[in-house]
Design a protein around this motif. Structure first.
Motif, PDB file in Angstrom:
ATOM      1  N   ALA A  56       0.833  -1.203   0.000  1.00  0.00           N
ATOM      2  CA  ALA A  56       0.000   0.000   0.000  1.00  0.00           C
ATOM      3  C   ALA A  56       0.870   1.255   0.000  1.00  0.00           C
ATOM      4  CB  ALA A  56      -0.929  -0.011   1.203  1.00  0.00           C
ATOM      5  N   ALA A  57       1.950   1.229   0.796  1.00  0.00           N
ATOM      6  CA  ALA A  57       2.853   2.375   0.842  1.00  0.00           C
ATOM      7  C   ALA A  57       3.541   2.584  -0.503  1.00  0.00           C
ATOM      8  CB  ALA A  57       3.890   2.184   1.943  1.00  0.00           C
ATOM      9  N   SER A  58       3.792   1.487  -1.200  1.00  0.00           N
ATOM     10  CA  SER A  58       4.495   1.568  -2.478  1.00  0.00           C
ATOM     11  C   SER A  58       3.604   2.106  -3.596  1.00  0.00           C
ATOM     12  CB  SER A  58       5.046   0.194  -2.863  1.00  0.00           C
ATOM     13  OG  SER A  58       5.732   0.236  -4.079  1.00  0.00           O
ATOM     14  N   VAL A  59       2.422   1.532  -3.765  1.00  0.00           N
ATOM     15  CA  VAL A  59       1.557   1.934  -4.882  1.00  0.00           C
ATOM     16  C   VAL A  59       0.888   3.281  -4.631  1.00  0.00           C
ATOM     17  CG1 VAL A  59       1.134  -0.455  -5.568  1.00  0.00           C
ATOM     18  CG2 VAL A  59      -0.463   0.684  -3.994  1.00  0.00           C
ATOM     19  N   ALA A  60       0.986   3.805  -3.409  1.00  0.00           N
ATOM     20  CA  ALA A  60       0.357   5.098  -3.103  1.00  0.00           C
ATOM     21  C   ALA A  60       1.084   6.268  -3.759  1.00  0.00           C
ATOM     22  CB  ALA A  60       0.297   5.296  -1.594  1.00  0.00           C
ATOM     23  N   PRO A  98      -7.465   8.224  -3.500  1.00  0.00           N
ATOM     24  CA  PRO A  98      -6.367   8.559  -4.419  1.00  0.00           C
ATOM     25  C   PRO A  98      -6.897   9.234  -5.677  1.00  0.00           C
ATOM     26  CG  PRO A  98      -6.951   6.252  -4.636  1.00  0.00           C
ATOM     27  CD  PRO A  98      -7.793   6.790  -3.507  1.00  0.00           C
ATOM     28  N   ASN A  99      -6.048  10.027  -6.308  1.00  0.00           N
ATOM     29  CA  ASN A  99      -6.433  10.686  -7.556  1.00  0.00           C
ATOM     30  C   ASN A  99      -5.753  10.010  -8.745  1.00  0.00           C
ATOM     31  OD1 ASN A  99      -3.848  11.435  -7.044  1.00  0.00           O
ATOM     32  ND2 ASN A  99      -4.168  13.640  -7.369  1.00  0.00           N
ATOM     33  N   PHE A 100      -5.531   8.694  -8.623  1.00  0.00           N
ATOM     34  CA  PHE A 100      -4.938   7.935  -9.707  1.00  0.00           C
ATOM     35  C   PHE A 100      -5.631   6.572  -9.802  1.00  0.00           C
ATOM     36  CE2 PHE A 100      -2.578   6.916  -5.871  1.00  0.00           C
ATOM     37  CZ  PHE A 100      -2.453   5.543  -5.910  1.00  0.00           C
ATOM     38  N   GLU A 144     -10.507   6.562 -10.737  1.00  0.00           N
ATOM     39  CA  GLU A 144     -10.730   7.200 -12.038  1.00  0.00           C
ATOM     40  C   GLU A 144      -9.716   8.307 -12.230  1.00  0.00           C
ATOM     41  OE1 GLU A 144     -12.854   6.179 -14.189  1.00  0.00           O
ATOM     42  OE2 GLU A 144     -13.870   4.680 -12.926  1.00  0.00           O
ATOM     43  N   GLY A 145      -8.517   8.068 -11.830  1.00  0.00           N
ATOM     44  CA  GLY A 145      -7.501   9.116 -11.876  1.00  0.00           C
ATOM     45  C   GLY A 145      -7.090   9.489 -13.280  1.00  0.00           C
ATOM     46  N   VAL A 146      -6.440  10.641 -13.357  1.00  0.00           N
ATOM     47  CA  VAL A 146      -5.928  11.150 -14.628  1.00  0.00           C
ATOM     48  C   VAL A 146      -4.415  10.943 -14.635  1.00  0.00           C
ATOM     49  CG1 VAL A 146      -5.675  13.174 -16.103  1.00  0.00           C
ATOM     50  CG2 VAL A 146      -7.761  12.855 -14.755  1.00  0.00           C
ATOM     51  N   GLY A 147      -3.877  10.574 -15.781  1.00  0.00           N
ATOM     52  CA  GLY A 147      -2.432  10.366 -15.897  1.00  0.00           C
ATOM     53  C   GLY A 147      -2.035   8.968 -15.494  1.00  0.00           C
ATOM     54  N   GLU A 148      -0.725   8.806 -15.264  1.00  0.00           N
ATOM     55  CA  GLU A 148      -0.185   7.478 -14.960  1.00  0.00           C
ATOM     56  C   GLU A 148      -0.630   7.017 -13.579  1.00  0.00           C
ATOM     57  OE1 GLU A 148       3.936   6.646 -16.885  1.00  0.00           O
ATOM     58  OE2 GLU A 148       4.028   8.664 -16.017  1.00  0.00           O
TER      59      GLU A 148
END
Length: 851
Positions: A56-60, A98-100, A144-148
């Motif tokens: 979780a800490a990594s993909v955040a 999250p915004n990704f 539904e984030g924007v970008g990578e």
């Protein structure tokens, strides 16, 4: 959803068939990104919770990729650690808004039939070795984030239904998998993150099953199973009552095997276990404390993960920092080494920085070497020079010796030897006398290396010679002044007995003894020209020195179809034996013209093989006659078995190949399995008695601070027993004190026909060939073998040359299959080098001017 099984280039059928026949290792793992193993002091301590927290800490922090790998899973499908991580990470991220976008997948590669039936009924193809052709995979997207965004990849490699230890589940469910199969598929899973570095951070986690020493599917302890990769580790400790002991035991089990533990993390049970742990670790390893885990099974753990977030962020930081330090160190090591090392037997001008081999670790017979090709990685290289002829342990013996050395160091440290006795030294001496000294030796004198063992042997032999020949009475009583007696050795040209001054004077002139190397060298010996024997064009041939006048010798006496004929005692009655005897007798005639009385006071030889001289095989008949002639003249006989002893030539002592015994013999190198320096000089009772007297001045006044050091003696005891036990050494011929043939006879013969090869020697653990070169390019200084050796290193075989002599050396336990693979690679490279040379010669001829 269901997908076809993940395909691998190496079929399970091949792996299953060859599991018990060890191959030349092809294991490697990437260093393109951090990879960590998650261990636990015991089962039920929350390894998977910790893995999920790190994930979780990594993909955040997008863009990032987290690869979670569970090699062995039991209790499947009801209990699946990969499925837990796959489900839990999206939940944690969703809570944090999250915004990704997170893309997640979870795949199970191999499932036992009982587990597969629970999961999907009978909807799978036929089983192989108890596993269904099963490729279960599920995928999802979160946000539904924007970008990578970030990516979570979860893999379970092998799964069984029953929630017990993998070795029991494997047996009960009839789904068997060997260690090598696990490692090969794990290697492929570790490569998932390769090539993604430019798209963001990548982190891989390999979570073990149960505790550190819990058995894997084959029964091997998991700390041994995963040792070839030696991945850096995070240890989940025990915060409960009694957990301090269990955590320390787990930590010690990992470090004694060479693992690097970068952090310990444990659950808070209100006992402050971290305090004594930090004290024990002397703050070398950080200890992180997690909040108490909710006991309610219905708790979704979201609040706990929120509360633990700072701990997991810190843990992730420690892991990334440790990786960065490791990479920096690996890259700076070649340059640092060139700046501060003074390597032995090395011309530094000939070693550019890119030729420096960075060895990260060793596992059994393989180096783990750092390389860079597209990206950083660690690859396995077979140590085919046996680290200067010392090595013999496989991975299992290496771990056993490491444990024994730790125990002995803790029990004894170092203790003084004279007039004292302690178990390791006594047992080692007993084993030496019952083994290599059986039937002739009665005393053991310990020292620290082969060269000093030779120095001691020379002192013993000279005293014995003086006593036997009544020369001591001609000396003033214990007078240390110079006498009118000069003692020399009888030795062979091409010999080598070490680098100390006395040992060098006992060997014939060579590149090692020249004025540039040893200005004091005098060569105090009668140096005989020995007949050498080798295989040329498929036939074993003896090269008899011209001065022996062997014109009348028939071809059958100097040419043999098999190596066994070379060692046959029936040769004692041959014409060649008579020629040898005549030559030796002439060479041993006393010299005249000196103001001193000059005597040959000792014979010193390397039995059968002269190692540093170029892996030269001396005709055993010649050495046997030489020993006999010297004993008839009361010249004490020394066997230098520093290289040849302890199974190096296929027998415990090379004396067995000569069918004669020395008065004194020296052992080192393989004596301890090569793990730690120790040497022993064995002597007969008559040799010992020549030093017994009323004055201390008549004793052998020689010794070393670390004589008979307990750690070395204990290591030698275990090594001696291991190599001599058919239960641990599968190469022992039942009922006989010798090894099976390790080098494929047909391929050895084929290599001897190769146009680039001058001669071949194959005996015991040794295979050597001499490259055919011009006379001015032959010898120790030749660089003709460099190109071949560099190519073989690229093929995973680490070698060092002796000039234009190229040799390979295995251990007493090395499988025939590994030796075959090395020979095959050697032959292939010989062919390539020959073609390159032919093309070069042709090109050169085309450029010659036309007359």
């Amino acid at each position: 959803m269901f997908h076809p099984p993940l395909l691998f280039t190496l079929s399970r059928h091949f792996l299953r068939r060859h599991h018990h026949h060890r191959r030349l290792s092809t294991l490697s793992h990437t260093l393109s990104h951090p990879i960590y193993t998650i261990w636990s002091a015991n089962t039920g301590l929350g390894k998977t919770l910790v893995s999920a927290g790190i994930a979780a800490a990594s993909v955040a922090s997008p863009p990032s990729k987290l690869v979670y790998i569970k090699p062995l899973q039991t209790g499947y499908p009801l209990d699946s650690d990969a499925a837990f991580v796959y489900r839990k990470i999206p939940q944690i991220l969703h809570r944090r808004n999250p915004n990704f976008t997170l893309t997640a997948s979870n795949q199970t590669l191999n499932v036992s039939i009982p587990a597969a039936k629970v999961k999907i009924g009978d909807n799978f193809s036929d089983s192989r070795n108890g596993f269904g052709e099963f490729g279960f995979c599920e995928e999802r997207k979160v946000g539904e984030g924007v970008g990578e965004g970030s990516e979570l990849i979860c893999k379970t490699i092998y799964a069984w239904n029953e929630a017990i230890s993998p070795h029991l589940a494997s047996e009960r469910e009839g789904a068997f998998v060997g260690d090598e199969e696990v490692l090969v598929l794990l290697k492929k899973c570790l490569e998932i993150g390769v090539g993604s570095e430019g798209q963001g951070s990548v982190l891989s986690l390999v979570e073990t099953a149960g505790g550190v020493a819990s058995p894997g599917s084959s029964g091997s302890l998991q700390c041994d199973l995963y040792r070839p990769f030696r991945l850096p580790s995070v240890l989940v400790g025990d915060g409960k009552l009694g957990g301090i002991s269990g955590t320390i035991s787990a930590y010690e089990s990992l470090t004694i095997r060479g693992y690097d533990v970068v952090a310990i993390v444990l659950e808070d049970h209100g006992l402050e276990n971290e305090v004594p742990l930090l004290s024990y670790l002397r703050n070398r390893v950080p200890v992180l404390v997690l909040p108490s885990i909710p006991k309610d099974p219905l708790d979704n753990l979201m609040e706990w993960y929120d509360e633990s977030q700072t701990v997991f962020d810190s843990l992730k930081g420690i892991m990334l920092s440790s990786y960065e330090k490791q990479m920096y160190r690996l890259h700076e090591m070649p340059k640092k080494a060139q700046e501060i090392f003074w390597w032995p037997f090395t011309q530094h001008k000939l070693v550019p920085q890119e030729k420096v081999t960075v060895i990260d670790s060793r596992c059994g017979e393989n180096f783990a070497v750092h390389k860079v090709k597209d990206h950083d990685y660690i690859t396995q290289m077979f140590d085919a020079c046996a680290s200067w002829w010392t090595q013999g342990p496989n991975a299992a013996l290496q771990i056993k010796l490491a444990r024994e050395m730790g125990y002995t160091a803790a029990r004894y440290g170092h203790v003084m030897f004279p007039e004292n006795v302690y178990e390791p030294a006594l047992q080692c001496a007993e084993l030496l006398l019952q083994g290599v000294g059986k039937g002739w030796a009665s005393r053991v004198f310990f020292s620290d290396n082969g060269s000093t063992a030779i120095e001691i042997a020379l002192k013993m032999a000279f005293r014995k010679f003086l006593a036997d020949n009544k020369l001591l009475m001609d000396l003033p009583h214990y007078n240390t002044d110079e006498s009118n007696i000069e003692l020399k050795v009888v030795a062979l040209n091409g010999s080598y007995h070490g680098d100390t001054l006395g040992a060098m004077d006992a060997q014939a002139p060579s590149p090692y003894t020249g004025f540039l190397q040893q200005p004091w060298y005098t060569g105090r010996g009668v140096f005989l020209d020995p007949p050498f024997i080798s295989m040329c064009d498929g036939v074993w041939k003896i090269a008899v020195p011209k001065k022996m006048h062997y014109e009348d010798v028939i071809l059958e006496d100097t040419s043999f179809n098999s190596r066994d004929q070379v060692f046959n005692r029936s040769r004692d009655d041959s014409k060649l034996a008579s020629i040898y005897s005549t030559y030796i007798s002439q060479e041993l005639l006393p010299s005249s013209g000196s103001r001193k009385f000059s005597y040959a006071g000792a014979l010193i030889i390397e039995p059968v093989i002269q190692g540093a001289g170029g892996m030269l095989m001396v005709d055993p008949l010649f050495q046997r006659i030489l020993v006999k002639e010297c004993k008839n003249r009361k010249i004490p006989v020394i066997f230098d078995e520093v290289f040849t002893g302890y199974w190096r030539l296929g027998v415990e002592s090379a004396a067995e190949l000569l069918f004669c015994q020395p008065d004194i013999s020296c052992f080192a190198k393989l004596l301890t399995g090569g793990m730690i320096p120790l040497a022993a000089t064995l002597a007969t009772n008559d040799v010992f008695e020549s030093f017994v007297g009323d004055s201390k001045l008549s004793a052998l006044l020689h010794g070393h601070s670390y004589s008979a050091h307990a750690v070395g003696c204990a290591t030698a005891c275990n090594s001696i027993k291991w190599f001599k036990d058919s239960q641990t050494n599968p190469n022992l011929v039942p009922g006989q004190n010798l090894l099976r043939e390790l080098w494929d006879a047909e391929l050895v013969r084929k290599i001897s026909f190769h146009p680039a090869v001058q001669r071949v020697v194959s005996l015991g653990t040794l295979f050597a060939l001499e490259l055919k070169v011009e006379d001015n390019d032959a010898g120790y200084a030749s660089l003709s073998g460099t190109a071949l050796l560099l190519k073989l290193r690229e093929d995973g075989i680490y070698m060092r040359p002796l000039g234009n002599v190229v040799y390979m050396m295995c251990g007493p336990c090395t499988s025939h299959r590994v030796c075959l693979q090395m020979l095959e690679k050697l032959y292939k490279q010989l062919d390539k080098q020959e073609k390159i040379q032919t093309a070069h010669d042709y090109d050169h001829d085309q450029r010659l001017p036309i007359a």
